[in-house]
Design a protein around this motif. Sequence first.
Motif, PDB file in Angstrom:
ATOM      1  N   TYR A   1     -37.093  87.032  20.086  1.00  0.00           N
ATOM      2  CA  TYR A   1     -36.012  87.942  19.727  1.00  0.00           C
ATOM      3  C   TYR A   1     -36.375  88.619  18.411  1.00  0.00           C
ATOM      4  N   LYS A   2     -36.310  89.942  18.428  1.00  0.00           N
ATOM      5  CA  LYS A   2     -36.800  90.720  17.287  1.00  0.00           C
ATOM      6  C   LYS A   2     -36.117  90.320  15.972  1.00  0.00           C
ATOM      7  N   ARG A   3     -34.810  90.110  16.060  1.00  0.00           N
ATOM      8  CA  ARG A   3     -34.116  89.811  14.796  1.00  0.00           C
ATOM      9  C   ARG A   3     -34.552  88.467  14.223  1.00  0.00           C
ATOM     10  N   ASN A   4     -34.940  87.543  15.090  1.00  0.00           N
ATOM     11  CA  ASN A   4     -35.430  86.254  14.570  1.00  0.00           C
ATOM     12  C   ASN A   4     -36.757  86.431  13.840  1.00  0.00           C
ATOM     13  N   TYR A   5     -37.561  87.344  14.363  1.00  0.00           N
ATOM     14  CA  TYR A   5     -38.835  87.647  13.716  1.00  0.00           C
ATOM     15  C   TYR A   5     -38.572  88.149  12.297  1.00  0.00           C
ATOM     16  N   PHE A   6     -37.597  89.046  12.182  1.00  0.00           N
ATOM     17  CA  PHE A   6     -37.254  89.579  10.851  1.00  0.00           C
ATOM     18  C   PHE A   6     -36.675  88.488   9.959  1.00  0.00           C
ATOM     19  N   ARG A   7     -35.805  87.702  10.566  1.00  0.00           N
ATOM     20  CA  ARG A   7     -35.105  86.665   9.804  1.00  0.00           C
ATOM     21  C   ARG A   7     -36.105  85.682   9.193  1.00  0.00           C
ATOM     22  N   HIS A   8     -37.012  85.196  10.030  1.00  0.00           N
ATOM     23  CA  HIS A   8     -37.890  84.123   9.543  1.00  0.00           C
ATOM     24  C   HIS A   8     -38.993  84.616   8.630  1.00  0.00           C
ATOM     25  N   ASN A   9     -39.473  85.815   8.941  1.00  0.00           N
ATOM     26  CA  ASN A   9     -40.594  86.296   8.126  1.00  0.00           C
ATOM     27  C   ASN A   9     -40.159  87.029   6.875  1.00  0.00           C
ATOM     28  N   PHE A  10     -38.967  87.581   6.876  1.00  0.00           N
ATOM     29  CA  PHE A  10     -38.566  88.414   5.732  1.00  0.00           C
ATOM     30  C   PHE A  10     -37.225  88.022   5.109  1.00  0.00           C
ATOM     31  N   SER A  11     -36.110  88.249   5.831  1.00  0.00           N
ATOM     32  CA  SER A  11     -34.809  88.162   5.143  1.00  0.00           C
ATOM     33  C   SER A  11     -34.511  86.778   4.574  1.00  0.00           C
ATOM     34  N   ASP A  12     -34.757  85.718   5.346  1.00  0.00           N
ATOM     35  CA  ASP A  12     -34.461  84.376   4.810  1.00  0.00           C
ATOM     36  C   ASP A  12     -35.336  84.066   3.602  1.00  0.00           C
ATOM     37  N   LYS A  13     -36.618  84.455   3.703  1.00  0.00           N
ATOM     38  CA  LYS A  13     -37.542  84.177   2.589  1.00  0.00           C
ATOM     39  C   LYS A  13     -37.124  84.943   1.337  1.00  0.00           C
ATOM     40  N   LEU A  14     -36.797  86.221   1.510  1.00  0.00           N
ATOM     41  CA  LEU A  14     -36.392  87.036   0.356  1.00  0.00           C
ATOM     42  C   LEU A  14     -35.134  86.465  -0.296  1.00  0.00           C
ATOM     43  N   LEU A  15     -34.196  86.035   0.532  1.00  0.00           N
ATOM     44  CA  LEU A  15     -32.944  85.507  -0.042  1.00  0.00           C
ATOM     45  C   LEU A  15     -33.168  84.185  -0.763  1.00  0.00           C
ATOM     46  N   ASN A  16     -34.089  83.394  -0.244  1.00  0.00           N
ATOM     47  CA  ASN A  16     -34.397  82.124  -0.929  1.00  0.00           C
ATOM     48  C   ASN A  16     -34.867  82.378  -2.340  1.00  0.00           C
ATOM     49  N   GLU A  17     -35.645  83.456  -2.485  1.00  0.00           N
ATOM     50  CA  GLU A  17     -36.278  83.679  -3.779  1.00  0.00           C
ATOM     51  C   GLU A  17     -35.502  84.628  -4.686  1.00  0.00           C
ATOM     52  N   PHE A  18     -34.834  85.624  -4.071  1.00  0.00           N
ATOM     53  CA  PHE A  18     -34.258  86.698  -4.909  1.00  0.00           C
ATOM     54  C   PHE A  18     -32.777  86.947  -4.621  1.00  0.00           C
ATOM     55  N   LYS A  19     -32.040  85.875  -4.357  1.00  0.00           N
ATOM     56  CA  LYS A  19     -30.653  86.030  -3.894  1.00  0.00           C
ATOM     57  C   LYS A  19     -29.798  86.919  -4.800  1.00  0.00           C
ATOM     58  N   ASN A  20     -29.810  86.635  -6.107  1.00  0.00           N
ATOM     59  CA  ASN A  20     -28.888  87.373  -6.984  1.00  0.00           C
ATOM     60  C   ASN A  20     -29.227  88.858  -7.064  1.00  0.00           C
ATOM     61  N   GLY A  21     -30.524  89.159  -7.154  1.00  0.00           N
ATOM     62  CA  GLY A  21     -30.947  90.562  -7.214  1.00  0.00           C
ATOM     63  C   GLY A  21     -30.525  91.299  -5.949  1.00  0.00           C
ATOM     64  N   ILE A  22     -30.696  90.642  -4.806  1.00  0.00           N
ATOM     65  CA  ILE A  22     -30.352  91.288  -3.529  1.00  0.00           C
ATOM     66  C   ILE A  22     -28.845  91.521  -3.443  1.00  0.00           C
ATOM     67  N   LYS A  23     -28.076  90.497  -3.870  1.00  0.00           N
ATOM     68  CA  LYS A  23     -26.611  90.663  -3.861  1.00  0.00           C
ATOM     69  C   LYS A  23     -26.229  91.864  -4.722  1.00  0.00           C
ATOM     70  N   ASN A  24     -26.823  91.944  -5.925  1.00  0.00           N
ATOM     71  CA  ASN A  24     -26.494  93.062  -6.827  1.00  0.00           C
ATOM     72  C   ASN A  24     -26.907  94.401  -6.232  1.00  0.00           C
TER      73      ASN A  24
END
Length: 326
Positions: free
Chosen positions: A179-202
């Motif tokens: 599923y395409k969205r899982n590909y995005f989730r695992h390779n990008f969005s979850d990783k980015l949020l783990n590392e840069f949560k506050n910046g992304i929220k802002n």
Amino acid sequence: MNLDFSAVKESKNLLAFSAGVDSTALFFLLLKQNIPFDIAIVNYNVRVQSKDEVSYAKELALKYNKKIFIKEVKLEATSNFEKTARDIRYSFFDEIITQNSYVTLITAHQLNDKLEWFLMQFTKGAGLIELIGFNEFEEKENYKVYKPLLEITKDELENFLKLENIKYFIDKSNFDEKYKRNYFRHNFSDKLLNEFKNGIKNSFVYLQNDLNSLNINLNPIKKIHELEIFYNQNSDNLNIRIIDNSLKKRGILLSFAQREEILKQKEITISHKINISITEKFIWIAPKIEKSMDKKFKELCRVNNIPKNIRSYICTSNINLNELIF
Ligand SMILES: Nc1ncnc2c1ncn2[C@@H]1O[C@H](COP(=O)(O)OP(=O)(O)OP(=O)(O)O)[C@@H](O)[C@H]1O
């Protein structure tokens, strides 16, 4: 976790409940604040565990005195599964909402979903409007959709559930990268949020503020059945985005050539089924209908500046012309 649900405190709400992390957390967060709601769940019968998820939903409904609506279907785990599941889910919600006069559908989309959407749009080709098109409120024809968790990450919701000792299910198909969205989730969005949560929220807050400052109103000023009327934005760039978005919701994806043609002709039929008219003040979009109309009706339309190619839809749908005078 302190969330403000006051916007739906007085409303008749239906929670889209899947028994996963997000909607289970939302169930208990709404409960804590005495927000009224009932629940709806769809069982696709693709995973063995889904029967237990429905049992859990029933258990919660009984315990906390909520009405529950269940739909059982049998789907296959093909690559088209997500779209089919979503279509089934939303037509079920539409049906329940209409029959039971719910005002708001609450879904448990969170920040991970919002970032995933952002990145998927970004890689497809999108402007500011599409990139942050994932909003807290969305107006549908008969109800509104409310997504109160958009500033909270999945991890934060999971921590809340663990802290409160609340049972929830993990949907293993969320890890399947077919599923395409899982590909995005695992390779990008979850990783980015783990590392840069506050910046992304802002960043999402800043982007939304920028969009608000541009003062662009892309929502219809009127929507009656399948007729939509928008303000003409006096900008080809914005007008075509409005039209593109409206047609997308009707299942039509515009080609580059069609977009050019709409802007050039201003009064046009697309895919033999949707009529569009761009007038000095408004953009009108409605299904194409062949119907002869009496003279009096046509004259009334003319006097009220209703475009020719929209009139037969208004006539067939018995729309009161008084509602179309601006
Ligand atoms: N089987 C289900 N039954 C009821 N509600 C569901 C079900 N699956 C998902 N939902 C609701 O939809 C929300 C989004 O779920 P998910 O991210 O899996 O959907 P999606 O494929 O992104 O669809 P969409 O964004 O179009 O709603 C969940 O938080 C939940 O509120």
